[in-house]
Design a protein around this motif. Structure first.
Motif, short mmCIF file in Angstrom:
data_model
loop_
_atom_site.label_atom_id
_atom_site.label_comp_id
_atom_site.label_asym_id
_atom_site.label_seq_id
_atom_site.Cartn_x
_atom_site.Cartn_y
_atom_site.Cartn_z
N HIS A 89 41.77 33.48 54.08
CA HIS A 89 40.75 33.17 53.09
C HIS A 89 40.20 31.76 53.33
N ALA A 90 41.12 30.82 53.54
CA ALA A 90 40.80 29.45 53.94
C ALA A 90 40.21 28.57 52.83
N ASP A 91 40.11 29.10 51.61
CA ASP A 91 39.57 28.29 50.50
C ASP A 91 40.11 28.80 49.17
N LEU A 92 41.40 29.17 49.16
CA LEU A 92 41.94 29.84 47.97
C LEU A 92 42.37 28.82 46.90
N PHE A 93 41.40 28.13 46.37
CA PHE A 93 41.61 27.18 45.28
C PHE A 93 41.65 27.93 43.95
N PRO A 94 42.16 27.29 42.89
CA PRO A 94 42.26 27.99 41.61
C PRO A 94 40.95 28.62 41.12
N ASP A 95 39.80 27.99 41.40
CA ASP A 95 38.56 28.59 40.88
C ASP A 95 38.14 29.82 41.66
N ASN A 96 38.90 30.20 42.68
CA ASN A 96 38.62 31.43 43.40
C ASN A 96 39.65 32.53 43.11
N VAL A 97 40.48 32.30 42.11
CA VAL A 97 41.54 33.27 41.79
C VAL A 97 41.51 33.57 40.29
N PHE A 98 41.22 34.81 39.95
CA PHE A 98 41.17 35.23 38.55
C PHE A 98 42.50 35.86 38.13
N PHE A 99 42.94 35.51 36.95
CA PHE A 99 44.17 36.09 36.38
C PHE A 99 43.82 36.85 35.11
N LEU A 100 44.60 37.91 34.87
CA LEU A 100 44.46 38.69 33.65
C LEU A 100 45.87 39.16 33.28
N ASP A 101 46.30 38.84 32.08
CA ASP A 101 47.65 39.20 31.63
C ASP A 101 48.73 38.76 32.63
#
Lengths: 319, 319
Positions: free
Chosen positions: A191-203
């Motif tokens: 991915h090379a840019d997996l910062f928090p703003d690129n990762v969505f969480f649900l439950d």
């Protein structure tokens, strides 16, 4: 934070007529992503994201990115699935830009990283790497080691404006890293840019990985090193080994690291810190007139780089 | 274009616990509105907009704005309906900001105004005015005539940097307008900022009027004059009487203008052009360090002001 390109109603309607996804119901610019213009698009059949690719993205790379997302999505990775128009194309033109429609992913990206985020992240990263193994096309990582010296040279003359001695420190670090960079580690799609703003969480679970526009074919463990930098440092600059342990253990539960990968982790983490330091340094020194985006402070990554330079092995990351 | 305030997951969860609208499903910053931070919020029960009020909005005015939206919505106007928490309050605190949840409205705002937009707009504006008549609380228009001289004085010393002679021209126009300003026209609740980006259309009909944070109690026909400025000029600066005629006729079909209002239209249109010219001039001359927003060119409104100064009567607007 961006919407650079405005899309007229007529242009949007004509664009959507090429797809089988119904009529526009709502269309709102999203204040996320600094590279492209993103819109939340609701049609009579569902929710989508419309992305217009701005000039920082090389159009020649777009089929590779969209192909990767399509492949990963088919393999069960929660990433945007490019929507194909009636003529079979996922990449089209809108408002003089290349443009694509992708599926909308639910979830919220973590504004403050908690330890509980790190295990799901490690698992998702390893699953992404596993799913990418069957995507054959390769893309050179333009921001990999070969790109670092040219990038540094574009900022070198003014680097010391940021911190005295920065130019010499980065030059020495770069020389060291290019000599020490591992050559035979497992490679694949990262991915090379997996910062928090690129990762969505649900439950508490990961509901979406987005923004694949830095993805490339490179050392897999380098992607893990990027996550160590992006997720495991506290605001005060301290590395949190509890987060590091959770991230690495969850990754290894899906894809165990080789001995060579484990040994190389400090060097990979240094390289990753240098990569983000160099792009931030460049952006910091080259703010365009009328910029809509405040550049990120490069010094945060200088501190991280120094931490990794002193790391004696994986114990620096897992305690 | 803005998201100024970040909301952490924990803060969002705690905030929503005060409401009966379910759990968060998605949360994306919206790149619209320059005054406040807006998020598209999807919960298990539906879609909403979460607004955090930034410092340009006076907190003392917020109950009036929210009360107006609630009133108008109840009267059938397609505007955001503030969602009330379990304790009965619509205005709460989040991330050190006043915050409110409102309903999500479908539709797309017109990036390019067509003649077909103008009749629905005129009708909706008159319906808004009619519905507002039963909302008793009043709010002084801080950007009405009494506010123009102080606003001009804050830019006067540098006005000629924008266009030579601008300071003198604006001073003379202001003197004239304050003397000629009509005193006995019908008053009521006006939107006061009904530009295209605040009006959503769906299937040729208006599906939403948003952004009531400049609304005030003022001359009703002044609101119509604002729309003439915002909707009826072409990009080349020419006034389009076909659009003007459609707007005014549709307004009058719901709420006929009095003779005095018709006569006052050129003066009201001058005042409206001056009001937006003055705020744009101020913003143009006072761009804050690290601004996220490119200021709008004030000269556009200077041209409009001059057009209205030469208007001999309503025929200038309806042909």
């Amino acid at each position: 934070m961006a919407v650079y390109t405005e899309v007229t109603d007529d242009a949007l309607r004509a664009f959507l007529a090429a797809y089988d996804i119904g009529e526009v119901v709502a269309f709102r610019g999203i204040a996320e992503g600094v590279e492209n213009s993103n819109y939340m698009l609701r049609t009579t059949t569902g929710d989508f994201i419309l992305t217009l690719y701005e000039k920082r993205v090389n159009p020649d790379d777009l089929p590779w990115f969209l192909g990767l997302m399509q492949h990963l999505s088919t393999q069960g990775v929660n990433c945007p699935l490019p929507v194909v128009a009636r003529d079979g194309s996922a990449l089209r033109l809108l408002a003089d830009r290349h443009a694509a429609v992708t599926t909308f992913l639910p979830g919220v990206w973590p504004r403050r990283v908690q330890q509980a985020h790190c295990a799901p992240l490690g698992q998702a990263l390893a699953q992404l790497h596993a799913a990418g193994a069957s995507y054959a096309p390769e893309r050179i990582n333009a921001l990999g080691p070969a790109g670092w010296r040219p990038l540094l040279e574009r900022s070198l003359s003014r680097a010391d404006d940021v911190t005295p001695g920065l130019g010499a420190e980065l030059t020495a670090t770069l020389d060291h890293l290019l000599a020490a960079w591992p050559r035979d580690l497992p490679r694949g799609q990262i991915h090379a840019d997996l910062f928090p703003d690129n990762v969505f969480f649900l439950d508490g679970q990961i509901s979406g990985l987005i923004d694949f526009y830095f993805a490339a074919t490179d050392i897999l463990a380098y992607d893990l090193a990027i996550c160590l930098n992006a997720w495991c440092f506290e605001i005060d600059g301290a590395f949190n080994v509890t987060k590091g342990r959770a991230l690495i253990a969850a990754y290894q539960a899906v894809r165990p690291l080789t001995e060579a990968e484990i040994e190389a982790l400090p060097v990979l983490a240094q390289g990753s810190a240098l990569r983000f330091l160099l792009t931030r340094l460049y952006d910091w020194l080259h703010v365009p007139e009328g910029a809509l985006v405040t550049p990120k402070d490069p010094v945060e990554y200088l501190r991280k780089l120094r931490f990794h330079s002193h790391a004696k092995g994986i114990s620096a990351y897992v305690g």
